[in-house]
Motif scaffolding. Structure first.
Motif, PDB file in Angstrom:
ATOM      1  N   HIS A 218      37.309  24.819 -56.054  1.00 32.85           N
ATOM      2  CA  HIS A 218      36.436  23.915 -55.304  1.00 32.85           C
ATOM      3  C   HIS A 218      35.475  23.156 -56.217  1.00 32.85           C
ATOM      4  O   HIS A 218      34.890  22.154 -55.804  1.00 32.85           O
TER       5      HIS A 218
ATOM      6  N   PRO B 174      38.826  20.516 -58.093  1.00 40.37           N
ATOM      7  CA  PRO B 174      39.925  20.505 -57.124  1.00 40.37           C
ATOM      8  C   PRO B 174      41.117  19.643 -57.514  1.00 40.37           C
ATOM      9  O   PRO B 174      42.184  19.775 -56.911  1.00 40.37           O
TER      10      PRO B 174
ATOM     11  N   ASP C 109      43.818  24.407 -58.557  1.00 42.12           N
ATOM     12  CA  ASP C 109      44.081  24.357 -57.115  1.00 42.12           C
ATOM     13  C   ASP C 109      44.907  25.550 -56.664  1.00 42.12           C
ATOM     14  O   ASP C 109      44.750  26.032 -55.531  1.00 42.12           O
TER      15      ASP C 109
ATOM     16  N   SER D  54      43.169  28.473 -55.075  1.00 45.79           N
ATOM     17  CA  SER D  54      42.573  28.330 -53.744  1.00 45.79           C
ATOM     18  C   SER D  54      43.406  29.002 -52.659  1.00 45.79           C
ATOM     19  O   SER D  54      42.916  29.214 -51.546  1.00 45.79           O
TER      20      SER D  54
ATOM     21  N   ASN E  31      41.190  22.336 -50.967  1.00 44.77           N
ATOM     22  CA  ASN E  31      40.399  21.134 -50.680  1.00 44.77           C
ATOM     23  C   ASN E  31      41.265  19.999 -50.164  1.00 44.77           C
ATOM     24  O   ASN E  31      40.837  19.204 -49.320  1.00 44.77           O
TER      25      ASN E  31
END
Length: 309
Positions: free
Chosen positions: A23, A26, A32, A35, A241
């Protein structure tokens, strides 16, 4: 004891890094990826809790664990909270079964049995190979309306429907994998269904390519008036995101809300499983039922959805 304290802190800092870095950065493909595992982080943090009794200088670890539990849970808990605006409805239901077949999968019997068992109004198939198209012919006249685009790679796609539909293959852009946009009538209203399968973000170029396709999906959905269903393996989890941006920019509602995480990939490694397969809604559609189904030999679990108006 010093070694234990050191290992504990390394693990805790590693979890903090994995949870937060996607985050903060992103737009890099590798960050990424971190995440996608919010549930796994929560489980690991809970496992670490008893270790607090064995370490010295507990204050900072306690604060950090509490923060990380709250942070990661904030992505998970809302998926279990029922949204009356998304679930209340009256009248008939429209059922859709989404299946990532896995082009190399040869467990045809299991897939056909599931289709017959769920008996959906609409069937969406991803990774549709020529061999899989041939096997689906066994369904006979069950689905009278079809738009099939088999390929000898992992990006063949098809929509089969019991309900009359107008459909076409669209690439959302010159070089994107093919998608299918269909329009059918349900409870007297038009419903658009977009089946799509962006590329997996396994390097920076493919990561950017996937994100570009998500942006094109938003543009396409805004050109359609009324009820819209986006279905497919989007190769992003609910926690990224970029998925959150898709929801916000496209004004989509996540059908998972109120039905839980319902992770789907990878099938054989439950400990790492996350949420790559999605149904997103726009318009007046309400979710009546949403379930993940038994394995059909693919690396993705099928997803079944019932919606109403």
């Amino acid at each position: 004891m010093k070694i234990f304290n050191f290992i504990f802190k390394i693990i805790l800092v590693g979890l903090a890094f994995a949870a937060i870095i996607p985050h903060l950065i992103p737009n890099y493909w590798l960050t990424d990826i971190f995440s996608h595992f919010k549930l796994q982080y929560v489980v690991l943090l809970i496992i670490l809790l008893p270790s607090l009794f064995l370490i010295k200088n507990k204050l900072f670890p306690i604060i950090l664990i509490f923060f990380l539990l709250v942070w990661n849970s904030s992505f998970i808990v809302p998926l279990y909270l029922q949204d009356s605006n998304l679930t209340k409805t009256a009248g008939d239901s429209l059922s859709i079964l989404s299946m990532n077949l896995l082009a190399s999968n040869t467990n045809y019997t299991e897939a056909l049995e599931l289709i017959r068992e769920k008996d959906p109004d609409v069937l969406v198939v991803l990774e549709l190979s020529p061999q899989w198209e041939k096997q689906l012919q066994e369904l006979g006249s069950r689905f009278a309306f079809r738009q099939m685009y088999p390929q000898k790679n992992n990006f063949g796609i098809g929509i089969l429907s019991k309900i009359p539909m107008n459909s076409s293959v669209t690439d959302l852009g010159k070089f994107f994998p093919p998608s299918i946009l269909s329009e059918l009538e349900f409870n007297g209203q038009p419903v658009f269904i977009l089946a799509t399968h962006p590329v997996p973000p396994v390097n920076q170029d493919m990561f950017d390519f996937r994100n570009d396709q998500l942006e094109e999906i938003v543009k396409l959905s805004k050109r359609q008036n009324g009820n819209f269903i986006l279905v497919g393996d989007l190769n992003t989890s609910s926690y990224s995101n970029h998925f959150q941006k898709l929801l916000e920019d496209g004004n989509f509602k996540d059908s998972r809300k109120g039905f839980g995480i319902a992770s789907t990939w990878p099938t054989d490694y439950h400990i790492f499983r996350t949420t790559l397969d999605h149904f997103l809604l726009k318009g007046e559609l309400k979710v009546l039922k949403r379930t993940t189904e038994k394995s059909i030999g693919s690396d993705h679990l099928p997803v079944f959805l019932e919606v109403g108006l």
